[in-house]
Design a protein around this motif. Structure first.
Motif, PDB file in Angstrom:
ATOM      1  N   MET A  39      -0.094  73.766   7.120  1.00 45.93           N
ATOM      2  CA  MET A  39       0.824  73.952   8.244  1.00 45.93           C
ATOM      3  C   MET A  39       1.916  72.896   8.197  1.00 45.93           C
ATOM      4  SD  MET A  39       0.133  73.527  12.350  1.00 45.93           S
ATOM      5  CE  MET A  39      -0.771  75.046  12.582  1.00 45.93           C
ATOM      6  N   LYS A  40       3.107  73.300   8.581  1.00 48.35           N
ATOM      7  CA  LYS A  40       4.182  72.343   8.803  1.00 48.35           C
ATOM      8  C   LYS A  40       4.925  72.762  10.066  1.00 48.35           C
ATOM      9  CE  LYS A  40       7.504  74.703   5.747  1.00 48.35           C
ATOM     10  NZ  LYS A  40       8.377  74.564   4.580  1.00 48.35           N
ATOM     11  N   GLY A  41       5.572  71.794  10.720  1.00 49.18           N
ATOM     12  CA  GLY A  41       6.229  72.136  11.971  1.00 49.18           C
ATOM     13  C   GLY A  41       7.132  71.028  12.452  1.00 49.18           C
ATOM     14  N   ILE A  42       7.751  71.293  13.603  1.00 48.19           N
ATOM     15  CA  ILE A  42       8.720  70.364  14.175  1.00 48.19           C
ATOM     16  C   ILE A  42       8.788  70.619  15.676  1.00 48.19           C
ATOM     17  CG2 ILE A  42      10.771  71.833  13.962  1.00 48.19           C
ATOM     18  CD1 ILE A  42      12.279  69.381  12.883  1.00 48.19           C
ATOM     19  N   ILE A  43       9.222  69.600  16.426  1.00 50.48           N
ATOM     20  CA  ILE A  43       9.438  69.745  17.862  1.00 50.48           C
ATOM     21  C   ILE A  43      10.915  70.037  18.091  1.00 50.48           C
ATOM     22  CG2 ILE A  43       9.143  68.673  20.125  1.00 50.48           C
ATOM     23  CD1 ILE A  43       7.225  66.682  18.796  1.00 50.48           C
ATOM     24  N   GLY A  44      11.213  70.929  19.014  1.00 48.80           N
ATOM     25  CA  GLY A  44      12.596  71.283  19.280  1.00 48.80           C
ATOM     26  C   GLY A  44      12.859  71.555  20.745  1.00 48.80           C
ATOM     27  N   LYS A  45      14.104  71.864  21.042  1.00 49.83           N
ATOM     28  CA  LYS A  45      14.535  72.163  22.406  1.00 49.83           C
ATOM     29  C   LYS A  45      15.277  73.486  22.410  1.00 49.83           C
ATOM     30  CE  LYS A  45      17.880  69.710  24.211  1.00 49.83           C
ATOM     31  NZ  LYS A  45      18.616  68.591  24.825  1.00 49.83           N
ATOM     32  N   LYS A  46      14.882  74.370  23.316  1.00 47.41           N
ATOM     33  CA  LYS A  46      15.545  75.668  23.430  1.00 47.41           C
ATOM     34  C   LYS A  46      16.932  75.472  24.042  1.00 47.41           C
ATOM     35  CE  LYS A  46      15.046  80.232  25.559  1.00 47.41           C
ATOM     36  NZ  LYS A  46      14.193  81.116  26.361  1.00 47.41           N
ATOM     37  N   ILE A  47      17.957  75.947  23.349  1.00 43.34           N
ATOM     38  CA  ILE A  47      19.333  75.803  23.816  1.00 43.34           C
ATOM     39  C   ILE A  47      19.791  77.035  24.587  1.00 43.34           C
ATOM     40  CG2 ILE A  47      21.726  75.424  23.105  1.00 43.34           C
ATOM     41  CD1 ILE A  47      19.904  73.030  22.659  1.00 43.34           C
ATOM     42  N   GLY A  48      19.487  78.210  24.067  1.00 42.99           N
ATOM     43  CA  GLY A  48      19.919  79.450  24.714  1.00 42.99           C
ATOM     44  C   GLY A  48      19.810  80.609  23.742  1.00 42.99           C
ATOM     45  N   MET A  49      20.461  81.712  24.083  1.00 42.97           N
ATOM     46  CA  MET A  49      20.403  82.905  23.234  1.00 42.97           C
ATOM     47  C   MET A  49      21.799  83.337  22.825  1.00 42.97           C
ATOM     48  SD  MET A  49      17.242  85.279  24.494  1.00 42.97           S
ATOM     49  CE  MET A  49      17.256  86.103  22.912  1.00 42.97           C
ATOM     50  N   THR A  50      21.857  84.012  21.685  1.00 43.36           N
ATOM     51  CA  THR A  50      23.093  84.585  21.178  1.00 43.36           C
ATOM     52  C   THR A  50      22.715  85.791  20.327  1.00 43.36           C
ATOM     53  OG1 THR A  50      25.136  84.106  19.981  1.00 43.36           O
ATOM     54  CG2 THR A  50      23.122  83.131  19.113  1.00 43.36           C
ATOM     55  N   SER A  51      23.679  86.341  19.629  1.00 46.19           N
ATOM     56  CA  SER A  51      23.388  87.459  18.726  1.00 46.19           C
ATOM     57  C   SER A  51      24.261  87.339  17.489  1.00 46.19           C
ATOM     58  CB  SER A  51      23.625  88.806  19.420  1.00 46.19           C
ATOM     59  OG  SER A  51      24.975  88.933  19.813  1.00 46.19           O
ATOM     60  N   VAL A  52      23.729  87.812  16.373  1.00 44.08           N
ATOM     61  CA  VAL A  52      24.458  87.818  15.104  1.00 44.08           C
ATOM     62  C   VAL A  52      24.355  89.212  14.503  1.00 44.08           C
ATOM     63  CG1 VAL A  52      24.072  85.369  14.656  1.00 44.08           C
ATOM     64  CG2 VAL A  52      22.429  87.045  13.823  1.00 44.08           C
ATOM     65  N   PHE A  53      25.198  89.477  13.525  1.00 41.59           N
ATOM     66  CA  PHE A  53      25.190  90.769  12.844  1.00 41.59           C
ATOM     67  C   PHE A  53      24.702  90.578  11.417  1.00 41.59           C
ATOM     68  CE2 PHE A  53      28.213  91.330  16.263  1.00 41.59           C
ATOM     69  CZ  PHE A  53      27.921  92.609  16.728  1.00 41.59           C
ATOM     70  N   ASP A  54      23.769  91.435  11.001  1.00 38.75           N
ATOM     71  CA  ASP A  54      23.291  91.372   9.625  1.00 38.75           C
ATOM     72  C   ASP A  54      24.284  92.077   8.703  1.00 38.75           C
ATOM     73  OD1 ASP A  54      22.931  94.071  10.012  1.00 38.75           O
ATOM     74  OD2 ASP A  54      20.754  94.030   9.935  1.00 38.75           O
ATOM     75  N   PRO A  55      24.087  91.986   7.380  1.00 37.39           N
ATOM     76  CA  PRO A  55      25.036  92.625   6.452  1.00 37.39           C
ATOM     77  C   PRO A  55      25.208  94.129   6.674  1.00 37.39           C
ATOM     78  CG  PRO A  55      23.632  91.092   5.271  1.00 37.39           C
ATOM     79  CD  PRO A  55      23.101  91.159   6.672  1.00 37.39           C
ATOM     80  N   GLY A  56      24.187  94.758   7.248  1.00 41.17           N
ATOM     81  CA  GLY A  56      24.284  96.193   7.502  1.00 41.17           C
ATOM     82  C   GLY A  56      24.997  96.545   8.801  1.00 41.17           C
ATOM     83  N   GLY A  57      25.426  95.513   9.548  1.00 41.59           N
ATOM     84  CA  GLY A  57      26.132  95.754  10.800  1.00 41.59           C
ATOM     85  C   GLY A  57      25.222  95.858  12.013  1.00 41.59           C
ATOM     86  N   LYS A  58      23.919  95.612  11.830  1.00 36.27           N
ATOM     87  CA  LYS A  58      22.989  95.686  12.950  1.00 36.27           C
ATOM     88  C   LYS A  58      23.015  94.390  13.742  1.00 36.27           C
ATOM     89  CE  LYS A  58      18.112  96.566  14.027  1.00 36.27           C
ATOM     90  NZ  LYS A  58      16.755  96.776  13.455  1.00 36.27           N
ATOM     91  N   GLN A  59      23.056  94.493  15.065  1.00 35.08           N
ATOM     92  CA  GLN A  59      23.085  93.315  15.926  1.00 35.08           C
ATOM     93  C   GLN A  59      21.667  92.801  16.149  1.00 35.08           C
ATOM     94  OE1 GLN A  59      24.592  93.916  19.883  1.00 35.08           O
ATOM     95  NE2 GLN A  59      25.426  91.844  20.002  1.00 35.08           N
ATOM     96  N   ILE A  60      21.483  91.482  15.963  1.00 35.24           N
ATOM     97  CA  ILE A  60      20.166  90.859  16.105  1.00 35.24           C
ATOM     98  C   ILE A  60      20.242  89.809  17.207  1.00 35.24           C
ATOM     99  CG2 ILE A  60      18.339  89.560  14.948  1.00 35.24           C
ATOM    100  CD1 ILE A  60      19.475  90.587  12.279  1.00 35.24           C
TER     101      ILE A  60
END
Length: 205
Positions: free
Chosen positions: A1-22
């Motif tokens: 196992m490996k891991g890290i501690i982080g802080k949630k900033i917020g949400m957004t969306s990106v588009f994959d090469p096929g044009g699908k929104q994620i």
């Protein structure tokens, strides 16, 4: 196992090469400092203790100060253990988002948003007693019967009733790392992770 501690900033969306929104969640992951290395010989199990987020010195007790001095770092707010860490680390080493790569699957652990005291309809999905006719008065969101009177003359443990909702520790498995911004210590993971913006999360692989 490996891991890290982080802080949630917020949400957004990106588009994959096929044009699908994620839909993606932005997490500020690290940098974290290794503050203790536990081994089978000294502690009975293998684990890596890492710390994240600076803490004011006036809010730090002496025992914590001495603990962080050994790692040659300032006092930290959040300290977590990761058992059987897959990479060898020494006290004082820094862990950054570089341990992850785009396309990897990770598990994210967080505390869900608190909803306060809620009724059975919102908390457990009850449909209510029924319609408002036949003498029913304000019973649309009522729980109904919770047990027998003469037998068993008590309410069984685990009965789904109104109460505090949220603030549960939840692990979301199999989230894909969409993007890694090493210069800003940001990673984008697909989907949503538990907790409000600014809450602390654990990212595990």
């Amino acid at each position: 196992m490996k891991g890290i501690i982080g802080k949630k900033i917020g949400m957004t969306s990106v588009f994959d090469p096929g044009g699908k929104q994620i839909a993606c969640t932005i997490i500020e992951a690290g940098p974290c400092v290794v503050t203790q290395v536990k081994t089978e010989a000294t502690d009975g199990y293998n684990a890596l203790q890492i710390a994240y987020g600076d803490k004011k010195e006036k809010h730090t007790i002496a025992a914590e100060k001495n603990h962080f001095v050994k790692a040659n770092t300032a006092a930290k707010k959040f300290v977590k253990e990761f058992r059987n860490y897959s990479e060898e680390k020494n006290i004082g080493d820094t862990i950054t988002v570089d341990i992850f790569a785009e396309g990897e699957k990770v598990d994210v652990v967080g505390i869900t948003k608190g909803k306060g005291f809620q009724g059975v309809v919102k908390r457990h999905g009850f449909s209510g007693v029924g319609e408002g006719s036949h003498g029913q008065h304000d019973r649309q969101r009522a729980p109904g019967s919770i047990g027998g009177s003469s037998y068993p003359s008590r309410v069984f443990k685990g009965m789904r009733m109104a109460g505090r909702m949220g603030t549960d520790r939840v692990k979301v498995k199999g989230l894909k790392i969409v993007k890694v911004f090493a210069d800003k210590n940001y990673i984008l993971v697909s989907g949503s992770v538990p907790g409000h913006n600014g809450s602390i999360v654990l990212i595990q692989k």
